[in-house]
Every structure is written in C-alpha cells, then in structure tokens.
Motif scaffolding. Structure first.
Motif, short mmCIF file in Angstrom:
data_model
loop_
_atom_site.label_atom_id
_atom_site.label_comp_id
_atom_site.label_asym_id
_atom_site.label_seq_id
_atom_site.Cartn_x
_atom_site.Cartn_y
_atom_site.Cartn_z
N GLN A 180 0.84 -1.21 0.00
CA GLN A 180 0.00 0.00 0.00
C GLN A 180 0.87 1.25 0.00
N LEU A 181 1.90 1.21 0.81
CA LEU A 181 2.81 2.36 0.90
C LEU A 181 3.43 2.66 -0.47
N VAL A 182 3.85 1.58 -1.15
CA VAL A 182 4.48 1.75 -2.46
C VAL A 182 3.47 2.24 -3.48
N LEU A 183 2.29 1.63 -3.48
CA LEU A 183 1.26 2.05 -4.43
C LEU A 183 0.90 3.51 -4.22
N ALA A 184 0.80 3.90 -2.95
CA ALA A 184 0.40 5.27 -2.64
C ALA A 184 1.50 6.27 -2.96
N SER A 185 2.73 5.95 -2.56
CA SER A 185 3.79 6.95 -2.64
C SER A 185 4.52 6.94 -3.97
N VAL A 186 4.56 5.80 -4.64
CA VAL A 186 5.32 5.73 -5.89
C VAL A 186 4.39 5.80 -7.10
N LEU A 187 3.31 5.00 -7.08
CA LEU A 187 2.41 5.00 -8.25
C LEU A 187 1.22 5.95 -8.06
N HIS A 188 1.06 6.46 -6.83
CA HIS A 188 -0.04 7.38 -6.52
C HIS A 188 -1.40 6.78 -6.91
N MET A 189 -1.58 5.53 -6.50
CA MET A 189 -2.78 4.80 -6.87
C MET A 189 -3.64 4.43 -5.67
N ASP A 190 -3.13 4.62 -4.47
CA ASP A 190 -3.84 4.12 -3.30
C ASP A 190 -3.77 5.18 -2.21
N ASN A 191 -4.50 4.95 -1.12
CA ASN A 191 -4.41 5.87 0.02
C ASN A 191 -3.12 5.59 0.78
N PRO A 192 -2.54 6.63 1.38
CA PRO A 192 -1.33 6.39 2.16
C PRO A 192 -1.62 5.62 3.44
N THR A 193 -0.56 5.02 4.00
CA THR A 193 -0.74 4.25 5.23
C THR A 193 -0.90 5.15 6.45
N GLY A 194 -0.56 6.39 6.29
CA GLY A 194 -0.64 7.31 7.41
C GLY A 194 0.48 8.33 7.27
N ASN A 195 0.70 9.11 8.28
CA ASN A 195 1.75 10.12 8.20
C ASN A 195 2.91 9.79 9.13
N ILE A 196 4.07 10.37 8.82
CA ILE A 196 5.21 10.24 9.72
C ILE A 196 5.69 11.65 10.07
N LEU A 197 6.44 11.75 11.14
CA LEU A 197 6.93 13.07 11.54
C LEU A 197 8.07 13.48 10.64
N TYR A 198 8.05 14.73 10.19
CA TYR A 198 9.09 15.24 9.30
C TYR A 198 10.45 15.16 9.98
N GLU A 199 10.45 15.44 11.30
CA GLU A 199 11.70 15.38 12.08
C GLU A 199 12.37 14.02 11.96
N ASP A 200 11.57 12.96 12.14
CA ASP A 200 12.10 11.60 12.09
C ASP A 200 12.65 11.29 10.71
N ALA A 201 11.89 11.70 9.71
CA ALA A 201 12.31 11.43 8.33
C ALA A 201 13.62 12.13 8.02
N LYS A 202 13.74 13.37 8.50
CA LYS A 202 14.96 14.13 8.24
C LYS A 202 16.19 13.45 8.83
N LYS A 203 15.99 12.86 10.02
CA LYS A 203 17.09 12.16 10.68
C LYS A 203 17.60 11.02 9.81
N ILE A 204 16.65 10.25 9.29
CA ILE A 204 17.03 9.12 8.45
C ILE A 204 17.71 9.60 7.18
#
Lengths: 405, 209
Positions: free
Chosen positions: A65-89
């Motif tokens: 689902q995450l891939v379909l939503a974020s890469v192919l833009h075909m599905d609903n996202p699984t939810g949100n993540i904190l921008y702070e956490d993402a930036k760390k990674i």
C-alpha cells in the motif's frame, strides 16, 4: 494462372470454412498479441515510474500500500510520519537523495504532492514553461494535468480535500500555477507538484479555524510537522540490505522496497494474464486443427480434382504448394486481422482505463515479442499444412481416378 | 504415334495377371477398344497414360518409352503429350470453364492463348458457358468441356475412358464425332475405351479385349 491463383480460387470456393479458419486463428492471435502487449506495458510502466526510487519510508502498515500510494499514486497512504524523524534518516551516509512527500489533496482528481525541488530530479523532469516554486501556494503541473485541464501559467485554483474529486470539501486558499513540466511518460505527468509548506499551510489554516487554543498549537507545530513518506535513492546497493531492516526494527516507521513490492504485485496480477495466455494457446491449437481439418477435407474430398491436376501435368510438388499456399493465405489474413483487432481492442480498453486512472499505459510491443508470436503461428500453421498434405504424397492417381468414376 | 509391346500388369492384392494385345498406331490413326467390365480396360488406359507402371512391356508415345523416364519427367511428359477424357467428373470444381483451361495450359507448361480457347469452345458449342462453374454445367456441356480439356494443349495422344456411358444416344454420337474431329485437328491419336457398342460404327479400327 499460376499455383497461387488456383489456391485463391480454392479458398473462395469454400467461404464458410475459410471464414471459420480465419476467425478462430485471428481470435487466438488477438489474445496472444493483446496479452503480451498489456504485460509489457504493465511491467514497463511500473519499472518506469520507479524512477530512481530505491526505498520508500512511511507509516507502518502494508508495504504494498505504501508503495502504491507513494510511488504510483494509486492508493491511500498508510498514514503520516513526523518530518523530524524522516529528516534524521535522510542524513544517513548510505542515502544519496531523500525526498519528502506529503499529500492528501486533489484538484479535479489529480493529486497534489507537496515535496522539495529534488522530487523532479527523481523522474528527470524538466520545466517546459515557467519557473521553479519560490514560495508557498505555488504549483507546477505535470504535462498531462496541464493538457487535460487546459490550465496555463498564472491560473489559480482551489484544491479539495482527499484523493478523489469532490465538490464538498474544498479548501479556501488559492493555488497559483507557476510552471509546467515537460512530458516524461512517468507518474509525474499526472501530478500537481507544490512545496511541503503549501500543504501544511492549507491544512493548518483550517485547523486554526477549528482550534480555539491557537497559541499552544502554534508552539508545537514546528515539531509536529508531518509528511506522508520519504522517497529515498541509495548511494550504493549495499544499503539495500541494512537500511530497511534498521528502519523497520528501530523506528515506528516502515521501509518498503518498491521494486520488490511491485514485483510481488506483478506476480499476483500475472496469474490472471497467464490464464488468459493459456486460453489463447489453446485457441491457437484449436484453430490449427481447424485449418488442418479444412485442408485435409479438401485433400480427401477433392482427391479426384487433385488426381486430375496430376494428369494435367502438375507435379506432386505443385499440388503440395497449392495446399500450402491455401494454409498460408488463411494464416496471413488471420494474422493481419488479429493484429488489427488487438490494436483496436487495446486502444478502446485503455481509453476506458485512462479515464478511470488517468494513466496512459499502452507501450509498443517489442519487436522480439512480436516476432515470437509470429513465429509460433507460422510453425503451428506449417505443422497443420504438413499433416494435411501427407495424403497427397501417398496418392495413387490411378486408383483415385478409377474409384471416382 | 503410340505403340505398346507385350504389356502385362497385376494389382498388388490380386492374383489375376492382365496381359494386353499390342497396339501400334501411326499418325492420325484412331482406335476403339471394346470390352466387358472388369476385363482391364481402365487398367490399360492408365498404363497408356503412364498412371500405372506395367510389370513388363513398353509404352512408346512419340518415340519416348514413357515407363523408362523418371516420375517427374513422366508428370511433365503426360501433361504435355497426353489428353485424358473421363466418364463423369472432368474438371476442377473450384475453377470456372475458362479458368480450368488456363490451369490446364499452365500446368502443361504451354503458352496460354485466349484465341485458341475461344476457338475451341466455339467449335464445341460451349462458348456460352465460359464463366460458368463446373457443377452448373449439363451432362452434355460438361462432356464437351472434358474434350476441350483433353485437346487444348495439343497432345499427341487422346485417351478417353467410357466417355459416352452417361450420355443419351444423340449426345453420344455428337461427343464421339467431336472427339474424332478434334483429334484430327491436332494430329493426335485417339484411343477410346468403352463397353458402349453404340459407337462401334464410328470407328474403322477396333479391338476387343
């Protein structure tokens, strides 16, 4: 008058059989060509849309689902993540680029993606007109969006909440078009790209209106900024082994490998295509049996005619050619018909799909695949012809002529 | 010109050995071969046409021993030098009258000439049926067509197998007379094999098996 024209006359003298043979053979060729083309288009489209994305990081849930939503833009996202956490990674030495994306709005069904300037480089998309996004509430359109919605630079529009077109939940802030991308044949053609800030801005404004405790909220919200997912491309393939595992184990986010997930999806959908392929092969066999029966019947029923032709001076080889040409003419017509029907059929099928998914996925069938099917058909027809002309080889003219008297 | 010499033949599964009297026809000579059913008339005709291979003996057509040449040469020789007329079916079903004659000339490796075909059909009184399909022809028309098919390529020998057995008396006489006339026009030997005694008076030369 030559062997070809005798073959043609023979075919014309039995229109029903000819029609049946051509029809069934064309049906199987249509299916074979159509399926191969769909299969290649599907595969190509998926691979192509990956761009340079090696890894997707998002909220926990189904990786597909995450891939379909974020890469192919075909599905609903699984939810949100904190921008702070993402930036760390994103600071990890394994990572070449990390592009945050955030979405949840659409305009007339086209998804609006909040992201950074790096998003376009993932797809190698360049600006055709206009300029880059400089401030909040500016957008760049993918080429399909611009074309389909007849929008130009300077136009403004109101986005609506959610991923599907609706008139009820419309945001109050205008978005302004500042640029249009060149066509890439990738998913970005069908997206409206804006900055992360625009998305946050639109949603915070509305939360403010609802929320009475303005001040407290404002203090927290720098920390609470959320994105939908992070699109990552690696510096080296070795990261593939360590990074996803680390994220899945140590954080409340998940890392999904789009290549792997899409391959999985492709295997699921492939079963259906495989089944149809097998049906097509069965029909091909049946059609070859029809051709064989038709030719064999001709050889048997017209044995006297064939014997007569021999007395006229025709050699065995000429008679063989006569029958073979009949098979080839039927095969050729069926192939052309099959090709035509598969092209027209796919065109209309994809026209329907296109309006549903706003995706044009038709790819040209590679020549090699095309030749493979052609060769298969030729071999099958040749085999039925060989079986049918066998009685000619064994024909005893004298007996045939005496028996039919 | 056609000669045979001590022809014998027997079918694989049968014991009976056919042996045939010698035939020696000079240019433009005709021959009627009479005989009851089962006596080997058609067998003889097929031996003469090179459709069967004799156990012993020779068939010489225009100086060529037809059973000494290869199969493919025999196919070619038959197509060019022999014309066959049968009792019933006479032409290719999927082709019309003119197309049949074209195919005949093409397969005999002879030049296709519409003037010759028109003249021939005129002579045989079937000019009206040029583009008719074979199964729409009457019995008489179709027997005339078979004569056309047998002579259009200028053969050395015309072999007719029971050409009149399905025709009434009037048509029978007409067909034989046409055959004799066409044979004369092309300088060919005509050999008719039949059990039909109606045509005996039309031939000066006959043998009985």
């Amino acid at each position: 008058m030559n062997i070809w024209s005798i073959s043609l006359k023979n075919i014309k003298s039995k229109p029903l059989y000819t029609f049946l043979s051509i029809f069934i053979l064309a049906l199987s060729i249509t299916l074979l060509l159509g399926i191969r083309q769909l299969e290649t288009s599907f595969k190509y489209q998926m691979q192509n849309n990956l761009g340079e994305i090696d890894l997707v990081i998002g909220a926990k849930g189904s990786p597909l689902q995450l891939v379909l939503a974020s890469v192919l833009h075909m599905d609903n996202p699984t939810g949100n993540i904190l921008y702070e956490d993402a930036k760390k990674i994103g600071k990890s030495p394994f990572i070449k680029t990390a592009v945050p994306i955030s979405y949840g709005d659409n305009y007339k069904g086209y998804k609006i993606v909040g992201t950074t300037a790096n998003f376009a480089t993932l797809y190698n998309a360049k600006l055709e007109k206009g300029s880059a996004i400089k401030k909040s509430m500016e957008v760049i359109l993918g080429s399909t969006v611009a074309e389909q919605l007849q929008l130009k630079i300077g136009d403004t529009f109101l986005s609506s909440h959610g991923l599907l077109e609706n008139d009820i939940d419309i945001h109050s802030e205008h978005l302004t078009i500042v640029g249009i991308y060149q066509p890439t044949n990738k998913i970005i053609d069908r997206l409206i790209v804006t900055s992360l800030e625009s998305i946050w801005h639109v949603h915070q404004e509305e939360e403010h209106e609802k929320d009475e405790n303005h001040l407290e909220h404002h203090e927290n919200h720098e920390k609470e900024k959320e994105i939908t997912s992070l699109l990552v491309s690696f510096r080296s393939p070795s990261a593939l082994l360590t990074l996803p595992r680390k994220i899945n184990k140590d954080t409340n986010m998940q890392a999904a490998l789009p290549k792997y997930e899409l391959e999985k999806l492709y295997r699921y959908t492939g079963v259906g295509l495989k089944t149809i392929s097998w049906i097509a092969y069965m029909i091909l066999i049946i059609s070859c049996i029809t051709i064989f029966v038709s030719l064999y019947k001709m050889v048997k029923e017209r044995a006297f005619d064939l014997a007569l032709l021999r007395t006229y001076g025709a050699s065995n080889f000429q008679l063989t050619r006569m029958i073979a040409y009949e098979g080839l003419i039927i095969g050729l017509f069926a192939f052309l018909l099959g090709l035509l029907v598969s092209k027209v059929g796919l065109y209309f099928m994809l026209r329907i799909m296109e309006t549903e998914y706003q995706q044009n996925i038709l790819q040209k069938l590679p020549l090699q695949e095309f030749l493979q099917i052609g060769l298969l058909v030729v071999v099958m027809i040749a085999f039925s012809i060989l079986l049918a002309i066998y009685p000619i080889m064994k024909m005893n003219i004298s007996t045939t002529l005496s028996n039919e008297k | 010109m056609i000669q045979t010499n001590n022809l014998t033949f027997h079918y694989k599964k049968e014991k009976h050995l056919f042996s045939f009297p010698n035939i020696d026809l000079k240019e433009r000579e005709n021959l009627l071969i009479l005989g009851k059913s089962g006596i080997g008339k058609t067998t003889l005709l097929h031996l003469l046409a090179g459709l069967l291979t004799p156990i012993s003996g020779k068939v010489v057509v225009g100086g060529v021993d037809i059973h000494s040449i290869s199969y493919s040469e025999l196919d070619k020789f038959r197509g060019q030098n022999i014309g066959l007329v049968f009792q019933k079916k006479h032409a290719i079903q999927s082709l019309n009258v003119v197309e049949n004659l074209h195919a005949r000339l093409f397969l005999s490796r002879k030049p296709i000439s519409n003037t010759i075909i028109d003249f021939l059909l005129e002579q045989l009184d079937v000019s009206d049926c040029k583009t008719s399909t074979i199964n729409t022809l009457s019995e008489g028309q179709s027997q005339r067509l078979s004569i056309a098919m047998a002579v259009v390529h200028n053969p050395q020998v015309i072999l007719a197998d029971e050409p009149t057995s399905s025709l009434d008396d009037a048509n029978c006489k007409v067909v034989i007379e046409l055959l004799i006339k066409q044979a004369k026009l092309t300088n060919a030997n005509l050999i008719v094999i039949t059990h039909d005694h109606r045509i005996k008076p039309l031939f000066s030369n006959s043998i009985t098996l």
